[in-house]
Scaffold this motif. Structure first.
Motif, PDB file in Angstrom:
ATOM      1  N   MET A  43      38.417  49.182  48.481  1.00  0.00           N
ATOM      2  CA  MET A  43      38.641  48.755  49.850  1.00  0.00           C
ATOM      3  C   MET A  43      40.079  48.293  50.055  1.00  0.00           C
ATOM      4  SD  MET A  43      37.439  48.491  52.829  1.00  0.00           S
ATOM      5  CE  MET A  43      38.102  47.780  54.335  1.00  0.00           C
ATOM      6  N   ARG A  44      40.611  47.517  49.097  1.00  0.00           N
ATOM      7  CA  ARG A  44      41.956  46.989  49.254  1.00  0.00           C
ATOM      8  C   ARG A  44      42.777  47.079  47.960  1.00  0.00           C
ATOM      9  NH1 ARG A  44      42.180  48.071  53.692  1.00  0.00           N
ATOM     10  NH2 ARG A  44      41.788  46.766  55.525  1.00  0.00           N
ATOM     11  N   ALA A  45      42.408  47.989  47.078  1.00  0.00           N
ATOM     12  CA  ALA A  45      43.172  48.254  45.848  1.00  0.00           C
ATOM     13  C   ALA A  45      43.330  47.016  44.969  1.00  0.00           C
ATOM     14  CB  ALA A  45      44.544  48.847  46.180  1.00  0.00           C
ATOM     15  N   ARG A  46      42.345  46.116  45.016  1.00  0.00           N
ATOM     16  CA  ARG A  46      42.378  44.941  44.157  1.00  0.00           C
ATOM     17  C   ARG A  46      41.892  45.320  42.755  1.00  0.00           C
ATOM     18  NH1 ARG A  46      39.878  42.840  49.084  1.00  0.00           N
ATOM     19  NH2 ARG A  46      41.386  41.531  50.194  1.00  0.00           N
ATOM     20  N   VAL A  47      42.358  44.581  41.750  1.00  0.00           N
ATOM     21  CA  VAL A  47      41.950  44.854  40.376  1.00  0.00           C
ATOM     22  C   VAL A  47      40.434  44.763  40.236  1.00  0.00           C
ATOM     23  CG1 VAL A  47      42.039  43.986  38.005  1.00  0.00           C
ATOM     24  CG2 VAL A  47      44.151  44.208  39.330  1.00  0.00           C
ATOM     25  N   SER A  48      39.826  43.754  40.845  1.00  0.00           N
ATOM     26  CA  SER A  48      38.369  43.598  40.753  1.00  0.00           C
ATOM     27  C   SER A  48      37.637  44.800  41.334  1.00  0.00           C
ATOM     28  CB  SER A  48      37.931  42.321  41.473  1.00  0.00           C
ATOM     29  OG  SER A  48      38.293  42.363  42.850  1.00  0.00           O
ATOM     30  N   GLU A  49      38.197  45.393  42.361  1.00  0.00           N
ATOM     31  CA  GLU A  49      37.589  46.575  42.974  1.00  0.00           C
ATOM     32  C   GLU A  49      37.775  47.803  42.082  1.00  0.00           C
ATOM     33  OE1 GLU A  49      38.348  44.972  47.544  1.00  0.00           O
ATOM     34  OE2 GLU A  49      39.570  46.604  46.741  1.00  0.00           O
ATOM     35  N   PHE A  50      38.929  47.913  41.471  1.00  0.00           N
ATOM     36  CA  PHE A  50      39.146  49.031  40.550  1.00  0.00           C
ATOM     37  C   PHE A  50      38.261  48.904  39.310  1.00  0.00           C
ATOM     38  CE2 PHE A  50      43.216  50.111  42.731  1.00  0.00           C
ATOM     39  CZ  PHE A  50      42.961  51.475  42.891  1.00  0.00           C
ATOM     40  N   GLU A  51      37.945  47.701  38.908  1.00  0.00           N
ATOM     41  CA  GLU A  51      36.998  47.519  37.804  1.00  0.00           C
ATOM     42  C   GLU A  51      35.627  48.075  38.179  1.00  0.00           C
ATOM     43  OE1 GLU A  51      37.294  43.331  37.207  1.00  0.00           O
ATOM     44  OE2 GLU A  51      38.802  43.529  35.622  1.00  0.00           O
ATOM     45  N   LEU A  52      35.194  47.799  39.412  1.00  0.00           N
ATOM     46  CA  LEU A  52      33.940  48.373  39.886  1.00  0.00           C
ATOM     47  C   LEU A  52      34.023  49.894  39.964  1.00  0.00           C
ATOM     48  CD1 LEU A  52      33.174  45.894  42.823  1.00  0.00           C
ATOM     49  CD2 LEU A  52      31.972  46.020  40.628  1.00  0.00           C
ATOM     50  N   ALA A  53      35.169  50.395  40.399  1.00  0.00           N
ATOM     51  CA  ALA A  53      35.359  51.839  40.513  1.00  0.00           C
ATOM     52  C   ALA A  53      35.278  52.503  39.147  1.00  0.00           C
ATOM     53  CB  ALA A  53      36.692  52.135  41.181  1.00  0.00           C
ATOM     54  N   ARG A  54      35.897  51.888  38.165  1.00  0.00           N
ATOM     55  CA  ARG A  54      35.846  52.441  36.809  1.00  0.00           C
ATOM     56  C   ARG A  54      34.417  52.477  36.286  1.00  0.00           C
ATOM     57  NH1 ARG A  54      38.497  55.822  33.401  1.00  0.00           N
ATOM     58  NH2 ARG A  54      37.742  55.454  31.273  1.00  0.00           N
ATOM     59  N   ALA A  55      33.667  51.423  36.565  1.00  0.00           N
ATOM     60  CA  ALA A  55      32.264  51.380  36.130  1.00  0.00           C
ATOM     61  C   ALA A  55      31.449  52.496  36.767  1.00  0.00           C
ATOM     62  CB  ALA A  55      31.662  50.015  36.469  1.00  0.00           C
TER      63      ALA A  55
END
Length: 244
Positions: A43-55
């Motif tokens: 949603m906003r290119a945050r690290v926490s969001e990319f962690e979810l994306a990787r999962a």
């Protein structure tokens, strides 16, 4: 027959968790030869969001070809100017313009989100030449596929004319959150809806199962329904003789 699973715009960080779980199972059941994700993992290119994306990425059927979307670049940050794609490269794919080859299919990903644009995309002549080169090196008879975030119609993609003349049979995009199938300049264009986001635009969350056989492209739109998925529209479009 070649089967491709096409997802876009999960917008992790603004997503429905139950939908993500059922999405993996539904896409896996299609047994695609290639899974394509056309950007906006976050949603906003945050690290926490990319962690979810990787999962999510590691659970999708492989091989996976993916490109960044406009939401995968930091919105207001020095990183936007200095290292706009670093987080995508770290968590999703180091290659912003990957090429995937499976039997009968050559697929090319394009990075259509320049750091100086906020939403709309652009394809350069260099990128178009790279697409044409990849297709020129493809085995004779291969289906030729391009994947990028921005659809090649409307005002949202500069340089779309040369791209549509680069020889693609099939072009996959996202960005609009509304599934669509049409033929543009002899190329069959499939736009996937949002696959997991709360940010729907009048249609449920969806992904598209694309099969190509005997000169026909058949798109089955799968829509979220409760804790599972249902089949929506089924659309068949002939491959253009000039493209294939």
């Amino acid at each position: 027959m070649i089967v491709v699973a096409h997802l876009s715009d999960p917008h992790l960080g603004a997503h429905d968790g139950e939908t993500v779980e059922s999405l993996v199972a539904d896409v896996s059941a299609a047994a695609p030869a290639l899974t394509v994700v056309t950007g906006d993992w976050t949603m906003r290119a945050r690290v926490s969001e990319f962690e979810l994306a990787r999962a999510l990425l590691v659970r999708l059927p492989r091989p996976v070809l993916t490109v960044p979307g406009n939401h995968d670049l930091p919105l207001v940050s020095p990183l936007r100017l200095l290292r706009p794609y670093d987080r995508f490269r770290t968590w999703i794919c180091d290659d912003l313009e990957p090429i995937a080859r499976v039997p009968g299919l050559t697929a090319v990903g394009l990075q259509s989100m320049p750091r100086w644009r906020w939403k709309d995309g652009r394809v350069t002549r260099r990128q178009v030449a790279a697409v044409a080169g990849a297709f020129g090196a493809a085995p004779r008879g291969d289906l030729r596929l391009v994947a990028l975030h921005h659809p090649p119609f409307g005002r949202g993609l500069a340089g779309r004319g040369p791209l549509l003349r680069a020889g693609a049979d099939l072009l996959l995009a996202g960005h609009t959150h509304i599934p669509d199938v049409r033929t543009v300049g002899g190329t069959v264009v499939v736009v996937a809806g949002t696959s997991a986001s709360h940010r729907t635009r009048g249609v449920p969350r969806s992904w598209s199962r694309i099969s190509v056989d005997a000169g026909m492209v058949t798109v089955v739109e799968r829509f979220s329904a409760g804790s599972g998925w249902r089949t929506g529209r089924l659309i068949s479009v002939p491959l253009s003789a000039t493209a294939s």
